[in-house]
Motif scaffolding. Structure first.
Motif, mmCIF file in Angstrom:
data_model
loop_
_atom_site.group_PDB
_atom_site.id
_atom_site.type_symbol
_atom_site.label_atom_id
_atom_site.label_comp_id
_atom_site.label_asym_id
_atom_site.label_seq_id
_atom_site.Cartn_x
_atom_site.Cartn_y
_atom_site.Cartn_z
ATOM 1 N N CYS A 12 -1.576 13.030 -7.190
ATOM 2 C CA CYS A 12 -2.035 11.646 -7.120
ATOM 3 C C CYS A 12 -2.976 11.481 -5.932
ATOM 4 O O CYS A 12 -2.642 11.858 -4.816
ATOM 5 C CB CYS A 12 -0.854 10.699 -6.975
ATOM 6 S SG CYS A 12 -1.347 8.965 -6.932
ATOM 7 N N THR A 13 -4.158 10.936 -6.184
ATOM 8 C CA THR A 13 -5.105 10.628 -5.113
ATOM 9 C C THR A 13 -5.481 9.158 -5.230
ATOM 10 O O THR A 13 -5.388 8.555 -6.298
ATOM 11 C CB THR A 13 -6.386 11.487 -5.210
ATOM 12 O OG1 THR A 13 -6.991 11.290 -6.487
ATOM 13 C CG2 THR A 13 -6.085 12.955 -5.014
ATOM 14 N N TRP A 14 -5.877 8.562 -4.116
ATOM 15 C CA TRP A 14 -6.274 7.159 -4.093
ATOM 16 C C TRP A 14 -7.768 7.076 -3.882
ATOM 17 O O TRP A 14 -8.323 7.742 -3.012
ATOM 18 C CB TRP A 14 -5.538 6.419 -2.974
ATOM 19 C CG TRP A 14 -4.075 6.288 -3.271
ATOM 20 C CD1 TRP A 14 -3.101 7.165 -2.910
ATOM 21 C CD2 TRP A 14 -3.433 5.249 -4.008
ATOM 22 N NE1 TRP A 14 -1.887 6.722 -3.383
ATOM 23 C CE2 TRP A 14 -2.064 5.546 -4.052
ATOM 24 C CE3 TRP A 14 -3.891 4.094 -4.638
ATOM 25 C CZ2 TRP A 14 -1.145 4.720 -4.696
ATOM 26 C CZ3 TRP A 14 -2.966 3.279 -5.278
ATOM 27 C CH2 TRP A 14 -1.611 3.600 -5.299
ATOM 28 N N VAL A 15 -8.451 6.265 -4.690
ATOM 29 C CA VAL A 15 -9.887 6.085 -4.578
ATOM 30 C C VAL A 15 -10.200 4.593 -4.469
ATOM 31 O O VAL A 15 -9.496 3.756 -5.018
ATOM 32 C CB VAL A 15 -10.641 6.695 -5.777
ATOM 33 C CG1 VAL A 15 -10.495 8.200 -5.812
ATOM 34 C CG2 VAL A 15 -10.167 6.104 -7.080
ATOM 35 N N ALA A 16 -11.265 4.273 -3.733
ATOM 36 C CA ALA A 16 -11.709 2.887 -3.613
ATOM 37 C C ALA A 16 -12.539 2.530 -4.839
ATOM 38 O O ALA A 16 -13.438 3.265 -5.224
ATOM 39 C CB ALA A 16 -12.523 2.706 -2.347
ATOM 40 N N VAL A 17 -12.217 1.396 -5.464
ATOM 41 C CA VAL A 17 -12.923 0.931 -6.656
ATOM 42 C C VAL A 17 -13.445 -0.467 -6.376
ATOM 43 O O VAL A 17 -12.710 -1.329 -5.903
ATOM 44 C CB VAL A 17 -11.980 0.911 -7.875
ATOM 45 C CG1 VAL A 17 -12.682 0.358 -9.099
ATOM 46 C CG2 VAL A 17 -11.439 2.298 -8.143
ATOM 47 N N GLY A 67 -17.527 -7.676 -6.637
ATOM 48 C CA GLY A 67 -17.743 -7.120 -5.307
ATOM 49 C C GLY A 67 -16.485 -6.865 -4.499
ATOM 50 O O GLY A 67 -16.554 -6.429 -3.366
ATOM 51 N N ARG A 68 -15.320 -7.129 -5.065
ATOM 52 C CA ARG A 68 -14.062 -6.867 -4.360
ATOM 53 C C ARG A 68 -13.685 -5.399 -4.486
ATOM 54 O O ARG A 68 -13.858 -4.793 -5.536
ATOM 55 C CB ARG A 68 -12.942 -7.746 -4.921
ATOM 56 C CG ARG A 68 -13.131 -9.223 -4.611
ATOM 57 C CD ARG A 68 -12.008 -10.020 -5.173
ATOM 58 N NE ARG A 68 -12.129 -9.937 -6.642
ATOM 59 C CZ ARG A 68 -11.389 -10.619 -7.492
ATOM 60 N NH1 ARG A 68 -10.447 -11.410 -7.051
ATOM 61 N NH2 ARG A 68 -11.564 -10.501 -8.792
#
Length: 41
Positions: free
Chosen positions: A12-17, A22-23
């Protein structure tokens, strides 16, 4: 116990979306360890 690592274990990896307004939020992505090694290369 064996010291053998599983090559296809899910990781499991976390990515910014960023959404359309624009949030930015963090989203979990499941991949195999083998695909992470290819992406890091």
């Amino acid at each position: 116990m064996s010291k053998h690592q599983m090559a296809d274990a899910p990781v499991c990896t976390w990515v910014a979306v960023t959404d359309a307004s624009g949030r930015t939020r963090m989203e979990a992505r499941w991949t195999t360890a083998a695909s992470l090694a290819v992406a890091a290369a």
